[in-house]
Design a protein around this motif. Structure first.
Motif, mmCIF file in Angstrom:
data_model
loop_
_atom_site.group_PDB
_atom_site.id
_atom_site.type_symbol
_atom_site.label_atom_id
_atom_site.label_comp_id
_atom_site.label_asym_id
_atom_site.label_seq_id
_atom_site.Cartn_x
_atom_site.Cartn_y
_atom_site.Cartn_z
ATOM 1 N N TYR A 173 80.559 29.480 98.853
ATOM 2 C CA TYR A 173 80.189 30.848 98.496
ATOM 3 C C TYR A 173 81.173 31.423 97.462
ATOM 4 N N ASN A 174 82.477 31.261 97.743
ATOM 5 C CA ASN A 174 83.489 31.791 96.841
ATOM 6 C C ASN A 174 83.440 31.122 95.464
ATOM 7 N N LYS A 175 83.142 29.805 95.474
ATOM 8 C CA LYS A 175 83.066 29.079 94.209
ATOM 9 C C LYS A 175 81.906 29.602 93.353
ATOM 10 N N LEU A 176 80.752 29.808 94.009
ATOM 11 C CA LEU A 176 79.600 30.317 93.285
ATOM 12 C C LEU A 176 79.833 31.758 92.827
ATOM 13 N N LYS A 177 80.487 32.551 93.696
ATOM 14 C CA LYS A 177 80.746 33.952 93.368
ATOM 15 C C LYS A 177 81.665 34.049 92.150
ATOM 16 N N ASN A 178 82.730 33.235 92.158
ATOM 17 C CA ASN A 178 83.634 33.224 91.009
ATOM 18 C C ASN A 178 82.934 32.654 89.776
ATOM 19 N N GLY A 179 82.031 31.708 90.035
ATOM 20 C CA GLY A 179 81.283 31.091 88.931
ATOM 21 C C GLY A 179 80.385 32.071 88.216
ATOM 22 N N VAL A 180 79.847 33.042 88.935
ATOM 23 C CA VAL A 180 78.973 34.044 88.319
ATOM 24 C C VAL A 180 79.725 34.789 87.231
ATOM 25 N N LYS A 181 80.962 35.191 87.544
ATOM 26 C CA LYS A 181 81.765 35.926 86.571
ATOM 27 C C LYS A 181 82.060 35.057 85.342
ATOM 28 N N TYR A 182 82.438 33.792 85.611
ATOM 29 C CA TYR A 182 82.760 32.878 84.504
ATOM 30 C C TYR A 182 81.515 32.568 83.667
ATOM 31 N N ILE A 183 80.419 32.237 84.358
ATOM 32 C CA ILE A 183 79.190 31.862 83.645
ATOM 33 C C ILE A 183 78.648 33.052 82.862
ATOM 34 N N SER A 184 78.707 34.244 83.453
ATOM 35 C CA SER A 184 78.226 35.441 82.752
ATOM 36 C C SER A 184 79.046 35.689 81.490
ATOM 37 N N HIS A 185 80.351 35.463 81.584
ATOM 38 C CA HIS A 185 81.214 35.629 80.408
ATOM 39 C C HIS A 185 80.864 34.591 79.340
ATOM 40 N N GLN A 186 80.637 33.358 79.783
ATOM 41 C CA GLN A 186 80.270 32.301 78.837
ATOM 42 C C GLN A 186 78.921 32.583 78.177
ATOM 43 N N ILE A 187 77.977 33.122 78.941
ATOM 44 C CA ILE A 187 76.670 33.478 78.381
ATOM 45 C C ILE A 187 76.828 34.560 77.315
ATOM 46 N N GLU A 188 77.696 35.520 77.596
ATOM 47 C CA GLU A 188 77.946 36.595 76.632
ATOM 48 C C GLU A 188 78.550 36.044 75.342
ATOM 49 N N LEU A 189 79.550 35.149 75.491
ATOM 50 C CA LEU A 189 80.183 34.546 74.312
ATOM 51 C C LEU A 189 79.189 33.705 73.518
ATOM 52 N N THR A 190 78.390 32.922 74.239
ATOM 53 C CA THR A 190 77.426 32.041 73.574
ATOM 54 C C THR A 190 76.339 32.845 72.874
#
Length: 573
Positions: free
Chosen positions: A377-394
């Motif tokens: 759960y924590n890995k996915l939760k932290n992943g949302v923040k990282y992936i959302s940031h990467q989506i914004e950059l991309t």
């Protein structure tokens, strides 16, 4: 009609009249296959374009602006050595062929007269521009070198003997013998055979010219009279461009029909400028910008693929809460767990106590199984923040590359170096090699385009990101009005007036819409706001700005309006 012998005849007469007694003032080579001779006659400078382009070979006076490369070619240097200040004696066309010989007279270092010939051969992919020492009949240099391995009959290399192109077994239509050919054609052949027969027998007629001569021969009068009318049309041209759908053709005279799609021009050169400007410019951009286009397309494809992958990973994180719930249920019912269990079914108090089956790892203990779900759960939760940031950059990267692609699409050849510099600065291309001194060659940026509104208000248009940044953030006054097509890549447009008229705003919006990705759309929204409200975020890509307090106009781009505003300005800023 291509630049055949008949058109060459008409152009030769036009240039002989215009450039009589002229002198070569300046020589430049803006493109690999093209030379500009600036010739002064009658207190006026005439830029004469000599083109050996495989598709657009021609000779004309041009008003299209051009930019010289920072380092002149060897051929340019040779022409400057021999032709600067040379006097034009005459322009000749041998035997109605696709050749224009500029006969020039200059002086050697000792003061002796030196007759030279600058020969322009307009022959498709075999087109060439050759400088010849007339006294010795030797080639001084040529824009395209042709060695023995390419042509055994005719070597075109410095110091080689000059040989004229092989003659065809055809008759010059301006010679007396042409009358017999035309009369024989009319008397002995059906009309359906006239065009191909005349094209085979007469020098300098392509299919279009032969068809035009056929039309003349079908008029009232003798064959000789109609031939003379056709030849007189080449001696006294009435230049036209005819449009049939998307196809455009030019001719030295109007076809013998009433066609509303005909555009007439005062000179052959003005007609060719109109005909070639857009088509040739686009082809040059595609050719000279091929590397830039490839780099942008490649990076766009890579980032779009990356975005799809990130969006897929983000969608997978939607199940994060499911792992948290299972971890909390296992903690609650810890007493019912035993080592070696593969699954357990318990009431889910988050879902009206409906039974839920939870998979367990038999090798783990009860507490460890619960912790496993919390960790996921924590890995996915932290992943949302990282992936959302990467989506914004991309997404930002895609939008930036999309803007570069639009700028290349709208660019002229002279604006490509700016885009190249920007891609180097952003790391998409390797920087230029350093000079021997260790310094990099400093590239001079091109200037934004200048327009003038109907009421005389100056309007400036940035054509690429570097120009946009310079124009909006450094050149424009805080009280000026800034315009940009809404939510699409495009040019920054500046109206040099704090309170422009409604007409000026509409014309500036036309420019912003025309020089944007929405160029071919109707009812394009264009935002406008005072420059003081424009801000550039720290670390933002070139050309990117944010603003507030804007108003929006809706316009439909119109090329005629853009041309009118451009012609009013007289050039670049």
């Amino acid at each position: 009609m291509a630049f055949d012998g008949m058109f060459t005849h008409a152009m030769t007469r036009e240039l002989n009249t215009l450039l009589q007694g002229s002198r070569v003032m300046k020589i430049s080579q803006p493109f690999p296959n093209e030379i500009i001779l600036t010739m002064r006659a009658h207190r006026t400078n005439y830029p004469v374009l000599l083109s050996a382009h495989p598709n657009y070979a021609r000779v004309q006076v041009t008003t299209i602006p051009y930019t010289n490369p920072p380092v002149p070619t060897n051929f340019t240097m040779v022409l400057r050595k021999y032709l600067e200040n040379a006097h034009l004696v005459a322009i000749e066309q041998p035997e109605n062929d696709r050749i224009m010989n500029f006969k020039l007279l200059t002086r050697t270092e000792l003061g002796d007269q030196l007759p030279l010939v600058l020969s322009v051969e307009i022959m498709g992919r075999y087109s060439n521009i050759i400088l010849i020492n007339q006294e010795e009949n030797r080639i001084i240099d040529a824009i395209k070198h042709v060695g023995m391995d390419q042509d055994r009959y005719r070597t075109i290399l410095p110091n080689a003997e000059y040989r004229v192109p092989p003659k065809q077994d055809k008759v010059n239509p301006f010679a007396l013998a042409a009358v017999d050919i035309v009369e024989n054609t009319v008397q002995t052949l059906p009309q359906s055979d006239w065009r191909p027969h005349l094209q085979r027998e007469l020098q300098g007629l392509n299919s279009a010219s032969a068809q035009l001569l056929t039309c003349y021969l079908q008029q009232n009068g003798t064959a000789a009279m109609n031939l003379n009318r056709f030849l007189a049309a080449a001696d006294h041209p009435t230049p036209v461009i005819t449009s049939t759908g998307k196809r455009m053709e030019f001719s030295f005279t109007s076809p013998l029909t009433d066609d509303p799609t005909i555009s007439q021009f005062d000179t052959l050169s003005a007609m060719l400028d109109q005909f070639y400007q857009e088509k040739a410019t686009r082809d040059r951009v595609n050719q000279q910008g091929a590397r830039l286009i490839h780099v942008v397309k490649q990076n766009l494809k890579k980032n779009k693929t990356k975005l799809k992958k990130l969006e897929k990973e983000l969608a997978a994180t939607d199940n994060a809460d499911e792992f948290r719930v299972k971890g909390e249920l296992l903690t609650t019912y810890m007493g019912q767990l035993h080592p070696g269990m593969k699954r357990i079914t318990v009431p889910n108090f988050y879902d009206n106590n409906r039974d839920i089956t939870i998979t367990l790892s038999p090798e783990l203990g009860p507490s460890q199984n619960a912790q496993k779900y919390f960790k996921r759960y924590n890995k996915l939760k932290n992943g949302v923040k990282y992936i959302s940031h990467q989506i914004e950059l991309t997404t930002t990267e895609i939008n930036y590359l999309d803007s570069i692609a639009t700028q290349i699409e709208l660019a002229t050849p002279s604006e490509l170096p700016d885009i190249k510099i920007e891609l180097q600065q952003q790391g998409y291309l390797r920087p230029e090699k350093r000079l021997k001194s260790g310094k990099r060659r400093r590239q001079k940026l091109s200037r934004p385009d200048r327009y003038v509104a109907s009421d005389g208000t100056p309007i400036t248009v940035g054509k690429n990101n570097l120009q946009n940044d310079q124009l909006t953030l450094k050149t424009a006054r805080k009280s000026d009005i800034w315009l940009h097509a809404k939510n699409v890549p495009g040019s920054h447009v500046i109206v040099s007036d704090a309170d422009p008229s409604e007409t000026t705003l509409t014309e500036a919006a036309q420019l912003a819409a025309y020089f944007s990705k929405a160029r071919n759309s109707a009812n394009v929204p264009v935002d406008y706001v005072a420059v003081r409200r424009i801000r550039k975020p720290n670390g933002a890509k070139p050309g990117f700005v944010i603003y507030d307090g804007q108003h929006t106009l809706f316009v439909t781009p119109d090329k005629a309006v853009v041309e009118r505003l451009k012609n009013s300005s007289g050039g670049q800023a």
